[in-house]
Write an enzyme that holds these catalytic residues in place. Structure first.
Site, PDB file in Angstrom:
ATOM      1  CB  CYS A 139     -56.371 -57.909 -16.266  1.00 18.39           C
ATOM      2  SG  CYS A 139     -54.784 -57.306 -17.378  1.00 18.39           S
ATOM      3  CG  HIS A 143     -43.194 -66.617 -22.993  1.00 20.60           C
ATOM      4  ND1 HIS A 143     -43.754 -65.835 -24.191  1.00 20.60           N
ATOM      5  CD2 HIS A 143     -44.706 -66.870 -22.552  1.00 20.60           C
ATOM      6  CE1 HIS A 143     -45.077 -65.476 -23.658  1.00 20.60           C
ATOM      7  NE2 HIS A 143     -45.229 -66.187 -22.554  1.00 20.60           N
TER       8      HIS A 143
END
Length: 559
Positions: free
Chosen positions: A50, A99
């Protein structure tokens, strides 16, 4: 080949851009297929949540890979490349590994420490495996990311550093008060039956709501979620399922509404929410003014045919130069507004001085230049705080991306809406606990270990090919010796064969062990090339070993 990630998230892009760039399941499938079909990439995986969209790939060229992955993201998201580019970030090799490991630990989440990202990473890997777009690199990377994330949650208190979006959202609805006291006895409507909606329903049940109604396009899934809620011993809640066409009626009865679907359009419009409020109170909710007073001392503006603003709809004290005045304007309208404002420099009006008019004109002109790039100035979704706002009678939590609930609901009196954008603002100042620092150290250690393992694995096919070549040389020489000394018996032949093998093994042992150690260090990838050159190894032999290892890795991979 090297790992590359190109993406955008709540940290790099506004919610309005993330909302437009959201990828549904079909778009993700097409993106994966197109990525591996592109020249620079051989593997691909998409992590779409989201609040982030990231494309991972194994590429042979950095610049060509960045250009190709950026273009593909723009094509499949429907957001133009020029508009999308300023919000994209790029990570390469060890930085890309760092990351993903940080994402898996919840360090890069909107709410630090939330654990749902692990399930989303697992789903991302499963999709890439099903579509055969994940090879050895991405399989190893994503599985290790899952292990690192689990380690962070088991060895530290990262869970205490933040909350799930659901928990934070309910706290925002409760205006910072005790959630259980706020939720006790209320009726809740949950729209959607996916993982986030299920979590919201379970959280509401534990918080003490009296009833939960689940609505979903697939009615069977809504029924299943309602059954689970009803059967859980810890929950003293009544749960039932309804079809989506029953939502308007249920909305009138619900005190709390949580929506998280995969719909591309709005599930609840401002009009439907206003009708629900009217059904509860008997009076239509009053929409708060879109334009808020910025300069109370300014006089009421008068109509001006050259001003693009709807001055007739302006509230008393409204400033035509305020931030709210230009919210939502496109580039052309902004340019017209700047021209009109500049005209005020020669005819001060409404108490504005010549100097202030010139400054306003310059600011609006700068906004026009921005709008020319991004399309339009984002519309202000929530008004400035106003005095004596009536207490809400309906509480709405929108966890979907793109949004399920019309942002205009923010302006309805008697309604409190919390969405992804307001959650991002609420979590921006969350304190960073010592546990977060501990997780960062775990990530750094795991990245170093993963990089060393990858570099060592890179040289393994070359070492195997070298030993294979040595074995072939030994076999050829033993065969030649047998031809020249036919009188040797089997025992003698065995002794000679073992002696030659021992000599070769001892000669190769130290160099091959050392070269693996050196290759595992940063910058050690060149040792494989050096070995191939020194021993004149056949590149196809090395490649065949790599293919065999990849095939074994895929076959033996745990489910």
């Amino acid at each position: 080949m090297s790992l590359l990630v190109v993406g955008l998230s709540h940290r790099s892009a506004p919610v309005s851009v993330l909302e437009r760039a959201a990828l549904n399941a079909d778009a993700q499938t097409k993106l994966l297929h197109d990525t591996v079909a592109a020249e620079p990439a051989t593997e691909a995986a998409v992590l779409a949540t989201c609040n982030r969209i990231e494309l991972y790939a194994d590429v042979d060229k950095f610049h060509a890979g960045v250009a190709e992955l950026s273009t593909l993201l723009a094509q499949h998201s429907g957001v133009g490349l020029e508009e999308l580019t300023p919000y994209l970030y790029v990570h390469y090799e060890d930085r890309a590994v760092h990351h993903l490991f940080s994402v898996a630990c919840g360090l890069d989440s909107m709410v630090v420490g939330e654990g749902q990202i692990l399930g989303q990473i697992k789903d991302s890997l499963a999709r890439a495996q099903d579509l055969h777009t994940a090879g050895k690199l991405l399989n190893d990377l994503f599985q290790q990311a899952l292990r690192v994330g689990k380690r962070a949650h088991s060895e530290t208190g990262i869970d205490r550093a933040g909350q799930s979006l659901v928990t934070l959202g309910l706290e925002q609805l409760a205006a910072g008060g005790d959630v259980q006291r706020w939720a006790a006895g209320r009726r809740a409507l949950v729209i959607g039956a996916g993982s986030m909606s299920s979590l919201a329903a379970a959280t509401l049940a534990r918080a003490g709501v009296a009833e939960i109604v689940v609505a979903n396009r697939t009615f069977d899934r809504a029924e299943r979620l309602a059954e689970i809620l009803q059967e859980t011993d810890d929950n003293a809640v009544t749960a039932r399922a309804v079809r989506m066409n029953a939502v308007p009626d249920e909305l009138t009865r619900a005190d709390v509404v949580v929506s998280c679907t995969g719909a591309t359009g709005l599930v609840l419009t401002a009009e439907s929410v206003a009708q629900a409020v009217e059904g509860r109170t008997g009076q239509p909710p009053v929409a708060e003014p879109r334009f808020t007073a910025v300069k109370p001392e300014a006089p009421q503006p008068t109509a001006d045919e050259n001003c693009p603003l709807d001055l007739a709809a302006a509230q008393p004290g409204f400033s035509v130069m305020g931030e709210a005045a230009v919210a939502g304007m496109d580039a052309a309208t902004l340019e017209q507004h700047a021209t009109w404002a500049a005209g005020g420099s020669t005819r001060p009006a409404g108490g504005r001085t010549t100097e202030s008019a010139e400054v306003d004109a310059e600011l609006i002109t700068a906004l026009a230049a921005t709008a020319a790039t991004v399309g339009r100035i984002p519309e202000r979704r929530r008004p400035e705080p106003v005095a004596e706002r009536p207490a809400p009678v309906v509480f709405l939590l929108d966890l979907a991306m793109p949004r399920d609930i019309d942002a205009a609901v923010h302006r309805l009196a008697g309604v409190r809406l919390v969405d992804i954008e307001s959650l991002a603002e609420a979590s921006a100042d969350a304190p960073m606990a010592a546990d977060v620092d501990q997780v960062r150290r775990i990530v750094s250690d795991e990245v170093a270990a993963f990089g060393a393992a990858m570099r060592a694995a890179h040289i393994t096919p070359t070492v195997v090919a070298l030993r294979t070549m040595a074995a072939d040389v030994v076999a050829a020489e033993i065969a030649r010796l047998h031809g020249r000394l036919p009188d040797l018996d089997d025992r003698q032949r065995g002794e000679i064969r073992q002696a030659v093998h021992r000599v070769v093994d001892k000669l190769l042992h130290a160099p091959t062990v050392r070269v693996k150690q050196l290759a595992a260090e940063p910058g050690g990838t060149g040792y494989a090339d050096a070995l191939r050159t020194l021993f004149d190894l056949d590149p196809e032999t090395v490649a065949s070993v790599s293919r065999a290892e990849d095939s074994t890795e895929t076959k033996d991979r745990p489910a």
